[in-house]
Design a protein around this motif. Structure first.
Motif, PDB file in Angstrom:
ATOM      1  N   ILE A   1      -0.819   4.749  -5.040  1.00 51.10           N
ATOM      2  CA  ILE A   1      -0.897   5.261  -3.677  1.00 51.10           C
ATOM      3  C   ILE A   1      -0.062   4.428  -2.690  1.00 51.10           C
ATOM      4  CG2 ILE A   1      -2.993   4.033  -2.907  1.00 51.10           C
ATOM      5  CD1 ILE A   1      -2.166   7.755  -2.291  1.00 51.10           C
ATOM      6  N   ASP A   2       0.130   3.143  -2.976  1.00 55.27           N
ATOM      7  CA  ASP A   2       0.915   2.312  -2.055  1.00 55.27           C
ATOM      8  C   ASP A   2       2.342   2.851  -1.894  1.00 55.27           C
ATOM      9  OD1 ASP A   2      -1.316   0.749  -1.878  1.00 55.27           O
ATOM     10  OD2 ASP A   2      -0.614  -0.758  -3.319  1.00 55.27           O
ATOM     11  N   ALA A   3       2.943   3.260  -2.996  1.00 53.57           N
ATOM     12  CA  ALA A   3       4.305   3.793  -2.940  1.00 53.57           C
ATOM     13  C   ALA A   3       4.352   5.110  -2.158  1.00 53.57           C
ATOM     14  CB  ALA A   3       4.855   3.999  -4.353  1.00 53.57           C
ATOM     15  N   VAL A   4       3.277   5.858  -2.228  1.00 51.59           N
ATOM     16  CA  VAL A   4       3.210   7.150  -1.519  1.00 51.59           C
ATOM     17  C   VAL A   4       3.137   6.911  -0.010  1.00 51.59           C
ATOM     18  CG1 VAL A   4       1.825   9.238  -1.185  1.00 51.59           C
ATOM     19  CG2 VAL A   4       2.045   8.247  -3.484  1.00 51.59           C
ATOM     20  N   VAL A   5       2.291   5.965   0.374  1.00 52.72           N
ATOM     21  CA  VAL A   5       2.154   5.622   1.793  1.00 52.72           C
ATOM     22  C   VAL A   5       3.479   5.048   2.297  1.00 52.72           C
ATOM     23  CG1 VAL A   5       0.958   4.085   3.423  1.00 52.72           C
ATOM     24  CG2 VAL A   5      -0.341   5.255   1.626  1.00 52.72           C
ATOM     25  N   ASP A   6       4.102   4.205   1.487  1.00 52.38           N
ATOM     26  CA  ASP A   6       5.355   3.572   1.864  1.00 52.38           C
ATOM     27  C   ASP A   6       6.485   4.596   2.037  1.00 52.38           C
ATOM     28  OD1 ASP A   6       6.933   1.181   2.318  1.00 52.38           O
ATOM     29  OD2 ASP A   6       7.958   1.740   0.455  1.00 52.38           O
ATOM     30  N   ALA A   7       6.438   5.670   1.265  1.00 55.21           N
ATOM     31  CA  ALA A   7       7.469   6.700   1.374  1.00 55.21           C
ATOM     32  C   ALA A   7       7.183   7.675   2.519  1.00 55.21           C
ATOM     33  CB  ALA A   7       7.577   7.468   0.052  1.00 55.21           C
TER      34      ALA A   7
END
Ligand code: PEP
Ligand code: MG
Length: 324
Positions: free
Chosen positions: A33-39
């Motif tokens: 989920i961190d990569a999703v929020v970051d994108a």
């Protein structure tokens, strides 16, 4: 180019002519989920829950699942999180859940077919999802739906579990949206009827292409039949999108095709609402959308599905228009 994309992190996904879309991401574990929020994705369009079952030596408990779903819902701060109930079977096996040996596992006992048969597993997952709904915007999606009876049966089990939790005083969201994967040709053809009963569709092109062309998605000898631009497939996809919109429902896509640079303009021309892909593709697609006019692309779609006869012809047509 990448630096330009980064600037779109907090931007909306809008076409050149001002139409709004949602660019979402697929995840396989809560850590993704961190990569999703970051994108800056506008939603999680597909949370594949198989990891909970695969990374374990026994069926995951309701509480373990609840924690995983809650974590993702909270991380998205109210943005939608579409969680798919387990899609075990096919090529995914569990050591602690013996499944029958099958001649054709991809046509066999998998996904919603197992869930409706082994209801104790399904009910545990649904309870965890319903409890987690209190902590964000969770939507529940059923995989491999082939018939209306299956969707209705799944919805019935959901309603029973939700009623029990409410009776026990557990806080739950009051309007949990229920949708289905459209990844079996029968449900794509019959989308007008499904659209009356679901809250949303998500087109799973990985399986929809496999089943439409009857070509195993993992078999290199038939990989030439993986044809995302074939007009036969495009007609099927357009049928699903039109059927959803006729009933005022959302049409999403969460297969590989949703992040494909040749497919995206066509899908925008068809009015697909949500595009769910790997987090690493989100900003590239949002950037591409800015340059595309949906009215122009609706005309290209029309030409592709009425005049073109092959995958390659459609691809060439799209590339010609992208360069123009
Ligand atoms: C699909 O079939 O397109 C899909 C998104 O699901 P999976 O790849 O998990 O089968
Ligand atoms: Mg699938």
């Amino acid at each position: 180019e990448r630096a330009e994309w980064r600037k779109l992190k907090d931007a909306a996904s809008v076409s050149k002519d001002g139409k709004h879309f949602e660019v979402a991401a697929n995840i396989g574990t809560p850590d993704d989920i961190d990569a999703v929020v970051d994108a800056g994705a506008e939603a999680v369009g597909l949370f594949r829950t198989e990891f909970l079952y695969m990374n374990s030596d026994k069926l995951p408990s309701e509480d373990d699942q609840f924690e995983a779903y809650k974590k993702v819902a909270e991380a998205m701060h109210g943005k939608p999180v579409v969680i798919r109930t387990m899609d075990i079977g096919g090529d995914k096996h569990l050591p602690y859940l013996p499944l029958p040996e099958e001649m054709n596992p991809f046509l066999g006992y998998r996904a919603i077919r197992i869930s409706l048969d082994r209801q104790e597993i399904f009910r545990t997952q649904l309870r965890a999802l319903i409890r987690a709904s209190h902590y964000g915007e969770i939507r529940i999606m059923f995989p491999m739906i082939a018939t209306l009876d299956e969707f209705r049966a799944a919805k019935q089990v959901f309603s029973e579990e939700k009623a029990k939790l409410v009776a026990d005083g557990v806080p739950v969201a009051d309007d949990i949206k229920l949708g289905m994967m459209v990844e079996i040709p029968a449900s794509a053809v019959f989308a007008d009827q499904f659209a009356k009963e679901v809250d949303f569709f998500s087109i799973g092109t990985n399986d929809l292409i496999q089943y439409t062309f009857a070509a195993d998605r993992g078999n290199e000898h038939v990989s030439y039949l993986y044809q995302p631009y074939n007009p036969a497939l495009l007609r099927l996809i357009k049928n699903v999108i039109d059927a959803a919109h006729k009933e005022g429902k959302i049409a999403a896509m969460c297969g590989e095709m949703a992040g494909d640079q040749v497919a995206v303009p066509l899908l925008m021309g068809m009015g697909l609402d949500e595009y769910s892909m790997s987090a690493t593709s989100v900003l590239r697609v949002r950037s591409q959308m800015k340059h595309l006019d949906t009215t122009d692309w609706a005309q290209v779609v029309d030409e592709a599905i009425t005049t073109c006869q092959t995958n390659e012809e459609v691809k060439a047509l799209v590339e010609k228009h992208l360069q123009a």
